[in-house]
Design a protein around this motif. Structure first.
Motif, PDB file in Angstrom:
ATOM      1  N   ALA A  11      29.448   4.633  54.316  1.00  0.00           N
ATOM      2  CA  ALA A  11      29.055   3.472  55.106  1.00  0.00           C
ATOM      3  C   ALA A  11      30.267   2.646  55.512  1.00  0.00           C
ATOM      4  N   ALA A  35      22.362   9.112  65.654  1.00  0.00           N
ATOM      5  CA  ALA A  35      22.568   9.071  64.205  1.00  0.00           C
ATOM      6  C   ALA A  35      21.337   9.425  63.396  1.00  0.00           C
ATOM      7  N   VAL A  76      20.085   7.132  58.309  1.00  0.00           N
ATOM      8  CA  VAL A  76      21.334   6.610  57.775  1.00  0.00           C
ATOM      9  C   VAL A  76      21.457   5.104  57.972  1.00  0.00           C
ATOM     10  N   SER A  77      21.092   4.603  59.163  1.00  0.00           N
ATOM     11  CA  SER A  77      21.236   3.175  59.449  1.00  0.00           C
ATOM     12  C   SER A  77      20.242   2.765  60.526  1.00  0.00           C
ATOM     13  N   CYS A  92      31.929   2.853  59.375  1.00  0.00           N
ATOM     14  CA  CYS A  92      31.983   1.677  60.248  1.00  0.00           C
ATOM     15  C   CYS A  92      33.408   1.404  60.733  1.00  0.00           C
ATOM     16  N   SER A 140      18.164   5.091  53.056  1.00  0.00           N
ATOM     17  CA  SER A 140      19.303   4.917  53.959  1.00  0.00           C
ATOM     18  C   SER A 140      20.602   4.788  53.176  1.00  0.00           C
ATOM     19  N   TRP A 141      21.723   4.722  53.899  1.00  0.00           N
ATOM     20  CA  TRP A 141      23.007   4.654  53.212  1.00  0.00           C
ATOM     21  C   TRP A 141      23.251   3.279  52.621  1.00  0.00           C
ATOM     22  N   GLU A 152      22.447  -0.702  53.873  1.00  0.00           N
ATOM     23  CA  GLU A 152      21.273  -0.840  54.731  1.00  0.00           C
ATOM     24  C   GLU A 152      20.007  -0.833  53.879  1.00  0.00           C
ATOM     25  N   SER A 172      19.440   2.411  63.564  1.00  0.00           N
ATOM     26  CA  SER A 172      19.907   2.837  64.881  1.00  0.00           C
ATOM     27  C   SER A 172      18.848   3.721  65.513  1.00  0.00           C
ATOM     28  N   ASP A 221      27.230   7.547  62.034  1.00  0.00           N
ATOM     29  CA  ASP A 221      26.449   6.348  62.339  1.00  0.00           C
ATOM     30  C   ASP A 221      26.137   6.233  63.829  1.00  0.00           C
TER      31      ASP A 221
END
Length: 366
Positions: free
Chosen positions: A292, A54, A45-46, A296, A82-83, A86, A48, A205
């Motif tokens: 996204a 996540a 997803v991001s 956040c 990814s989302w 990103e 990380s 996330d």
């Protein structure tokens, strides 16, 4: 392995556990032809590290690749996008996937670079990534975690990584649940390995990982998600796309029909109940926001709440595509650019949102 079976294993040797699950599931026999093009689809997803709760642990992917190579499968690809906001390549590096891809000589395909192809998804026209049509056998490797808009995310929702970014945005304007369910009628998941090592039960996330040291495997993505609802203390009806996918023939949403098999001594501890998202959402007016952006916002609100600042905010925070061309007081993201006070970004980052809202609160609390 039968379609109604879900295998569970617990421990800390994640690669070994994964290989044991696949052996127990007789995955090689399920795949059959060694020449099939096998796609392994993690959750990236991001940017990380998986320990943050996540993204899919690289040890699980290594276990899958090791098992497949040992059983004579050569035509493998790791595929994901990814989302929105990103770059998949950045996430790939942040999660440490390059080393395992090089070790097992498995290429990585970034679906963000694919063109969209229209598909009839059981009466709903959706765009899917062109590379999906080249897959003979799809192994889905989602992370069991919470989601700020759909409560859970696991097997079914992880297929969003196989649609173009423009379609990801459109999913939110369509209400998420219906397109997620219909998407799974066009993209068939053949096998699912669920990363329940330390998923964040609130935010997709990550940031608040809950260590469970558990991996699940199954063949029915609907039954997997129905069982995840149960594990996370939700009714299946609380997550509409799960029931709808069942009605569309993707799988079975009745967990009473699940045959749970424990590989080892026990199935691990019960997941704690978590409803942080529900509490934080009271401060937000959300209309068709992308994951996204909304994903956040909520962790930023959680930080403000911990500091005792959120209770001093008396203005609703607007977010989402539904606020395009509209005016208001306080908005997050590019879609609220006409608001008197708004934070630009598509999406703005968690730290930027936190600083922006903190300054707004302090200015209006004088």
């Amino acid at each position: 392995m039968e379609r109604n079976q879900i295998y569970i294993i617990c421990g800390t040797e994640y690669q070994k556990m994964t290989e044991e699950l696949l052996e127990e599931s007789k995955l090689a026999a399920l795949i059959g032809d060694r020449k099939k093009r096998i796609a392994i689809k993690p959750n990236l997803v991001s940017a990380s590290d998986p320990s943050n709760g996540a993204t899919t642990h690289r040890e699980i992917l290594a276990g899958i690749m090791e098992y497949l190579r040992r059983n004579g499968f050569q035509n493998l690809v790791l595929t994901e996008g990814s989302w929105v906001g990103e770059k998949t390549e950045d996430v790939f590096q942040a999660c440490g996937y390059q080393e395992i891809c090089e070790k097992y000589q498995v290429p990585f395909h970034d679906t963000q670079k694919d063109r969209g192809v229209s598909a009839d998804c059981c009466g709903m026209e959706l765009n899917i990534c062109s590379s999906v049509r080249e897959i003979d056998f799809l192994i889905n490797v989602p992370v069991l975690k919470g989601h700020c808009q759909t409560k859970i995310t696991c097997a079914l929702k992880n297929m969003k990584g196989l649609i173009p970014n423009s379609e990801k945005r459109r999913f939110h304007s369509l209400g998420l649940h219906k397109p997620i369910a219909h998407l799974n009628t066009a993209i068939r998941q053949d096998f699912i390995v669920v990363d329940n090592i330390c998923g964040d039960l609130d935010f997709e996330d990550g940031g608040n990982p809950v260590v469970m040291n558990r991996i699940l495997a199954g063949r029915d993505p609907v039954l997997i998600d129905a069982y995840v609802c149960h594990m996370m203390h939700y009714k299946v009806s609380d997550v509409p796309y799960v029931e709808l996918a069942g009605q569309l023939g993707v799988g079975c949403s009745d967990i009473a029909k699940a045959d749970i098999r424990i590989c080892g001594k026990n199935a691990g501890e019960q997941l704690p109940r978590s409803r942080k998202v529900v509490e934080l959402a009271d401060a937000v007016e959300e209309v068709e926001s992308c994951s996204a952006c909304y994903g956040c916002l909520l962790p930023a609100l959680d930080r403000l709440k911990e500091e005792g600042l959120l209770e001093k905010l008396h203005e609703k925070i607007c977010i989402g595509q539904g606020f395009r061309k509209k005016e208001g007081e306080l908005g997050i993201g590019h879609c609220t650019k006409k608001f008197r006070c708004h934070l630009e970004g598509c999406p703005p980052l968690e730290g930027e949102i936190y600083d922006f809202l903190k300054n707004y609160i302090l200015e209006h609390d004088r």
